[in-house]
Motif scaffolding. Structure first.
Motif, short mmCIF file in Angstrom:
data_model
loop_
_atom_site.label_atom_id
_atom_site.label_comp_id
_atom_site.label_asym_id
_atom_site.label_seq_id
_atom_site.Cartn_x
_atom_site.Cartn_y
_atom_site.Cartn_z
N TYR A 150 114.17 -4.77 14.25
CA TYR A 150 112.96 -4.70 14.79
C TYR A 150 112.96 -5.27 15.93
O TYR A 150 113.28 -6.67 15.92
CB TYR A 150 111.89 -5.25 13.77
N TYR A 175 109.56 4.84 12.51
CA TYR A 175 110.40 4.13 11.32
C TYR A 175 110.60 4.96 10.27
O TYR A 175 109.67 4.65 9.68
CB TYR A 175 110.54 2.72 11.13
N TRP A 180 112.71 0.31 1.56
CA TRP A 180 112.64 -1.01 2.19
C TRP A 180 112.69 -1.90 1.11
O TRP A 180 111.63 -2.34 0.53
CB TRP A 180 111.63 -1.33 3.10
N ASP A 255 103.76 1.62 16.97
CA ASP A 255 104.79 1.77 15.74
C ASP A 255 104.27 2.32 14.60
O ASP A 255 103.05 2.28 14.19
CB ASP A 255 105.08 0.34 15.19
N MET A 257 105.45 3.38 10.47
CA MET A 257 106.50 3.32 9.33
C MET A 257 106.20 4.35 8.38
O MET A 257 105.12 4.73 7.65
CB MET A 257 106.19 1.84 8.65
#
Length: 384
Positions: A150, A175, A180, A255, A257
């Motif tokens: 990151y 991403y 995770w 960003d 995710m």
């Protein structure tokens, strides 16, 4: 307790002889720190095992006979000076970096050696630029924050994709993690960041960080094949909002995710990573998809790999290697994309990452890049 078990010439992992130099690893016994120690040994460097917990350092040292063990708390400047004595560089892998980055950077500046860290904390990385830019530049000492999955990887991809562009309108970093499993360090750092923001969210817009209370929204991101369409959380802001605009003229950085990874991270029941091979890597896979937008033009850089924590080690160690061998473009506090030749750096990690570049200089639609969809900045229809 062995407070200073010095290396006596010796043996690195896989039988290689350490010869390139000595690198202190602060937080050496942590999850990412262990990967960094192993990578340094693999690359022919001698690690110095440094950290706050002497017993954990000794446990790690039992695996690597001959390596120096130097306990040092982040709030003990004299101990940090002793820990870095004789080192050619230091890699800080110990979060929360809001607590450790500044004192270890101070120690590195006193020792006159380069500093690299793997911080993902947005505010801690911003602090590094704000607090140390002038002093590190004056000292001629490289200080590289967020040299990890990151912050560092996204910056390298964005910089490489920019090519001959001098500016862009937007940068989007998606991403695509299949899961995770956060480490205890990741959770602790997240709690610190949450407290520092007072529970608010952050985005990079109009050329600056902006704090807000908007709820995150989900959207579909079209990753290149074979990943394809994935549901992502929009504005899942990571350290890219510090690293990329620190040197690239891009006023909007966003960003995203994968929702599966975001759910894993938010659940207190998600376990820590579990090793799935002899190198300690987990089975986690990832794709990082960076899309730059300039008018109707699009440029894209995509990286595929395995285990976000494990891959941070070659990123950080390659940075150290390039600094110590003189392959840098500036000095002082700098992100990966500013300090290094981004394309060459990524090529050097070909055993860890698969990277592809595509471009569409006159895209007919603002939502496509060489056949792959790219979400524009307009608000998505669905909300998390």
């Amino acid at each position: 307790m062995n407070e200073n078990r010095e290396n006596s010439g010796t043996v690195a992992s896989h039988g290689t002889v350490a010869s390139h130099g000595t690198v202190a690893v602060y937080g050496a016994y942590g999850h990412t720190g262990r990967f960094v120690v192993a990578e340094l040994l693999e690359r022919g460097y001698t690690p110095v095992l440094v950290g706050r917990d002497a017993a954990k350092l000794d446990d790690l040292a039992a695996r690597y006979p001959g390596l120096a063990v130097r306990p040092a708390r982040a709030d003990d400047a004299a101990a940090l000076d002793r820990a870095l004595a004789g080192a050619d560089a230091v890699v800080n892998t110990a979060g929360p970096f809001a607590d450790t980055a500044a004192p270890v950077i101070e120690a590195a500046l006193r020792a006159g050696i380069p500093y690299v860290d793997v911080a993902a904390e947005i505010e801690a990385n911003r602090d590094t630029f704000d607090r140390f830019a002038d002093r590190a530049r004056a000292a001629g000492t490289p200080v590289v924050p967020a040299m990890a999955f990151y912050g560092g990887l996204g910056d390298l991809l964005a910089t490489a994709a920019m090519g001959d562009w001098t500016e862009a309108d937007e940068a989007h970093i998606a991403y695509g993690l299949d899961s995770w499993h956060p480490t205890s360090g990741t959770r602790a750092a997240g709690e610190v960041s949450h407290r520092r923001r007072g529970g608010r969210r952050v985005r990079f817009t109009g050329g600056a960080l902006a704090y807000h209370d908007d709820e995150p929204r989900n959207r579909t991101w079209s990753f290149p094949d074979p990943t394809g369409d994935r549901e992502v959380v929009g504005e899942f802001t990571m350290a890219d909002v510090v690293t990329i605009p620190s040197h690239l003229d891009i006023p909007e950085v966003r960003d995203y995710m994968a929702v599966e990874a975001a759910r894993d991270l938010s659940s207190p029941d998600t376990p820590a990573p579990v090793a799935a091979d002899e190198d300690g890597r987990s089975a986690q896979s990832f794709v990082v998809d960076v899309v730059l937008v300039s008018g109707s033009r699009r440029r894209r850089a995509t990286a595929h790999g395995r285990d976000i924590y494990a891959v941070s080690a070659p990123l950080a160690v390659e940075a150290v290697h390039r600094i110590l061998t003189g392959r840098t473009r500036t000095t002082g506090v700098a992100s990966a994309g500013e300090l290094f030749d981004a394309r060459d750096f990524l090529a050097a990690l070909s055993t860890h990452l698969t990277v592809e570049f595509t471009a569409e200089e006159d895209a007919a639609s603002p939502g496509s890049v060489s056949g792959g969809g790219h979400p524009p900045l307009a608000p998505p229809a669905s909300q998390a």
